[in-house]
Design an enzyme around this catalytic site. Structure first.
Site, mmCIF file in Angstrom:
data_model
loop_
_atom_site.group_PDB
_atom_site.id
_atom_site.type_symbol
_atom_site.label_atom_id
_atom_site.label_comp_id
_atom_site.label_asym_id
_atom_site.label_seq_id
_atom_site.Cartn_x
_atom_site.Cartn_y
_atom_site.Cartn_z
ATOM 1 N N LYS A 65 0.838 -1.173 -0.070
ATOM 2 C CA LYS A 65 0.021 -0.073 0.061
ATOM 3 C C LYS A 65 0.827 1.297 -0.090
ATOM 4 O O LYS A 65 0.619 2.341 -0.661
ATOM 5 C CB LYS A 65 -1.034 0.132 1.302
ATOM 6 C CG LYS A 65 -1.847 -1.112 1.239
ATOM 7 C CD LYS A 65 -2.704 -1.087 2.554
ATOM 8 C CE LYS A 65 -1.749 -1.529 3.730
ATOM 9 N NZ LYS A 65 -1.535 -2.576 4.597
ATOM 10 N N ARG A 121 -9.813 -0.227 9.034
ATOM 11 C CA ARG A 121 -9.303 -1.613 8.900
ATOM 12 C C ARG A 121 -10.124 -2.446 9.619
ATOM 13 O O ARG A 121 -9.956 -3.799 9.657
ATOM 14 C CB ARG A 121 -7.891 -1.610 9.319
ATOM 15 C CG ARG A 121 -7.426 -2.294 10.103
ATOM 16 C CD ARG A 121 -5.973 -2.079 10.504
ATOM 17 N NE ARG A 121 -4.822 -1.200 9.903
ATOM 18 C CZ ARG A 121 -3.854 -1.476 9.356
ATOM 19 N NH1 ARG A 121 -3.307 -2.731 9.261
ATOM 20 N NH2 ARG A 121 -3.176 -0.398 8.759
ATOM 21 N N ARG A 141 12.213 -5.294 4.339
ATOM 22 C CA ARG A 141 11.880 -3.930 4.294
ATOM 23 C C ARG A 141 12.381 -3.065 5.405
ATOM 24 O O ARG A 141 12.695 -3.234 6.431
ATOM 25 C CB ARG A 141 10.272 -3.962 4.549
ATOM 26 C CG ARG A 141 9.688 -2.472 4.545
ATOM 27 C CD ARG A 141 8.359 -2.691 4.363
ATOM 28 N NE ARG A 141 7.731 -2.872 5.574
ATOM 29 C CZ ARG A 141 6.236 -2.756 5.776
ATOM 30 N NH1 ARG A 141 5.549 -2.429 4.750
ATOM 31 N NH2 ARG A 141 5.708 -3.152 6.750
ATOM 32 N N ARG A 149 11.224 -1.634 10.682
ATOM 33 C CA ARG A 149 10.055 -1.364 11.848
ATOM 34 C C ARG A 149 10.037 -2.434 12.723
ATOM 35 O O ARG A 149 10.373 -3.561 12.476
ATOM 36 C CB ARG A 149 8.896 -1.164 10.967
ATOM 37 C CG ARG A 149 8.404 0.226 10.669
ATOM 38 C CD ARG A 149 7.202 0.033 9.720
ATOM 39 N NE ARG A 149 5.997 -0.924 10.005
ATOM 40 C CZ ARG A 149 4.936 -0.867 9.199
ATOM 41 N NH1 ARG A 149 4.976 -0.168 8.345
ATOM 42 N NH2 ARG A 149 4.048 -1.686 9.707
ATOM 43 N N ARG A 173 -0.203 -9.750 12.984
ATOM 44 C CA ARG A 173 -0.649 -8.599 11.850
ATOM 45 C C ARG A 173 -1.544 -9.097 10.850
ATOM 46 O O ARG A 173 -2.568 -8.827 10.799
ATOM 47 C CB ARG A 173 0.233 -7.805 11.395
ATOM 48 C CG ARG A 173 0.941 -6.711 12.456
ATOM 49 C CD ARG A 173 2.351 -6.365 11.973
ATOM 50 N NE ARG A 173 2.454 -5.637 10.515
ATOM 51 C CZ ARG A 173 3.308 -5.200 10.035
ATOM 52 N NH1 ARG A 173 4.784 -5.820 10.304
ATOM 53 N NH2 ARG A 173 3.318 -4.532 9.135
HETATM 54 P P1 ATP Z 1 2.155 -2.377 6.031
HETATM 55 O O1 ATP Z 1 2.754 -1.069 6.409
HETATM 56 O O2 ATP Z 1 3.265 -3.344 5.494
HETATM 57 O O3 ATP Z 1 0.923 -2.186 4.763
HETATM 58 P P2 ATP Z 1 0.207 -2.538 8.131
HETATM 59 O O4 ATP Z 1 -0.866 -2.480 7.592
HETATM 60 O O5 ATP Z 1 0.460 -3.532 9.037
HETATM 61 O O6 ATP Z 1 1.750 -3.215 7.355
HETATM 62 P P3 ATP Z 1 0.696 -0.151 8.930
HETATM 63 O O7 ATP Z 1 -0.500 0.237 8.224
HETATM 64 O O8 ATP Z 1 1.883 0.681 8.995
HETATM 65 O O9 ATP Z 1 1.071 -1.630 8.852
HETATM 66 O O10 ATP Z 1 0.047 -0.029 10.475
HETATM 67 C C1 ATP Z 1 0.914 -0.448 11.641
HETATM 68 C C2 ATP Z 1 0.153 -0.799 12.837
HETATM 69 O O11 ATP Z 1 -0.557 0.159 13.569
HETATM 70 C C3 ATP Z 1 -0.970 -1.980 12.680
HETATM 71 O O12 ATP Z 1 -0.283 -3.255 12.944
HETATM 72 C C4 ATP Z 1 -1.645 -1.454 13.763
HETATM 73 O O13 ATP Z 1 -1.497 -1.934 15.038
HETATM 74 C C5 ATP Z 1 -1.811 0.096 13.841
HETATM 75 N N1 ATP Z 1 -2.852 0.432 12.939
HETATM 76 C C6 ATP Z 1 -2.886 1.346 11.845
HETATM 77 N N2 ATP Z 1 -3.828 1.706 11.199
HETATM 78 C C7 ATP Z 1 -4.594 1.162 12.102
HETATM 79 C C8 ATP Z 1 -6.144 1.317 11.926
HETATM 80 N N3 ATP Z 1 -7.081 1.802 11.121
HETATM 81 N N4 ATP Z 1 -6.880 0.626 13.227
HETATM 82 C C9 ATP Z 1 -6.285 -0.026 14.167
HETATM 83 N N5 ATP Z 1 -4.956 0.084 14.273
HETATM 84 C C10 ATP Z 1 -4.359 0.358 13.211
HETATM 85 MG MG MG Z 2 2.052 0.665 5.363
#
Ligand code: ATP
Ligand code: MG
Length: 258
Positions: free
Chosen positions: A20, A94, A133, A166, A177
């Site tokens: 993403k 999410r 990464r 990270r 996750r």
């Molecule tokens: P990537 O960055 O590879 O897409 P990801 O989607 O798991 O992975 P991030 O979107 O960076 O990672 O989010 C990191 C963490 O932040 C998640 O694992 C979660 O703990 C928290 N987080 C992020 N967005 C949300 C959300 N919308 N609701 C709840 N927790 C969130």
């Molecule tokens: Mg991301």
């Protein structure tokens, strides 16, 4: 109705490590849009040591999710502040709860989402990518040591600042996750997919076996798009085609990032 309404209001969804952030960066290279990445917003709170940041630090390390209300407050406020500007959300909503809250907020403005794009990347390839990464935390830019290495090892291409791994990009936290993606995010995708099936239809694209071409554009107004592929560079031409076709009036990026 949304006639004459050309504003981009789009969600980019996908399991952790599906790319993403990479796709958002590419879109930002092309277009003058606003991308709000939920994880980056949380990491910025962690860096600033706010109350939300303290909570987020624990949740993220544990591979859990922040409460829906907290996320809605954080991201909803930003979305509201954007008004008619074109936007893309990465990592929010999410959960189905967050999706319903976002839908309700847009509803109060007489607006609806234009596209929900799911980056459907096979799980087998993802853990490897996560372990390779490196991230520039302040900007959220990501690099992959095999596919997309930084120009100078260990440094961000744009700022020259240090790249880090990270804390949640390790095999154990990644497993959690991924589990929360299946348990919480897939039902949310189902919510949008069902909504699309009942109205505009669903567009399924297999980037692995199809070239980006007019025939893969669908009707052009499907709310839900499933974009399946193995690598970011395979997915990108399709995503770009969809975005440029659906939002022909998007302003071009003023300055191209590196
Ligand atoms: P990537 O960055 O590879 O897409 P990801 O989607 O798991 O992975 P991030 O979107 O960076 O990672 O989010 C990191 C963490 O932040 C998640 O694992 C979660 O703990 C928290 N987080 C992020 N967005 C949300 C959300 N919308 N609701 C709840 N927790 C969130
Ligand atoms: Mg991301």
């Amino acid at each position: 109705g949304q006639e004459g309404d050309t504003q981009m209001r789009m969600l980019l969804v996908g399991c952790p490590g599906s790319g993403k952030g990479t796709q958002s960066t590419r879109l930002l290279n092309e277009y003058d849009i606003t991308v709000i990445a939920a994880g980056d917003v949380l990491r910025s709170h962690i860096r600033r040591g706010t109350e939300i940041g303290k909570r987020a630090d624990e949740v993220i390390k544990a591979g859990g999710l922040m409460p829906d209300e907290v996320m809605m407050e954080l991201i909803g406020t930003e979305v509201e502040a954007l008004g008619d500007r074109d936007w893309l959300l990465d990592g929010f909503p999410r959960t189905s709860g967050q999706a319903k809250m976002l839908d309700a907020l847009l509803e109060t403005k007489g607006k609806q989402l234009k596209a929900v794009v799911n980056l459907d990347v096979p799980e087998e390839v993802i853990l490897d990518r996560i372990l390779q990464r490196w991230t520039h935390v302040p900007s959220g830019r990501v690099y992959n040591l095999s596919f997309n290495p930084p120009k100078v090892a260990g440094k961000d291409d744009v700022t020259g600042e240090a790249l880090v791994q990270r804390e949640d990009d390790n095999a154990e936290t990644f497993g959690k996750r991924l589990a929360s993606f299946h348990k919480q995010t897939e039902p949310m995708l189902h919510h949008y997919r069902t909504k699309a099936e009942a109205s505009t239809g669903v567009l399924d694209i297999d980037a692995k076996n199809t070239k980006a071409s007019a025939s893969t554009l669908g009707r052009g107004d499907e709310l839900y798009v499933n974009l399946r592929g193995d690598e970011s560079k395979q997915i990108w031409p399709h995503l770009f085609q969809i975005v440029s076709h659906r939002f022909p009036n998007l302003p071009k990026a003023k300055v191209k990032a590196a």
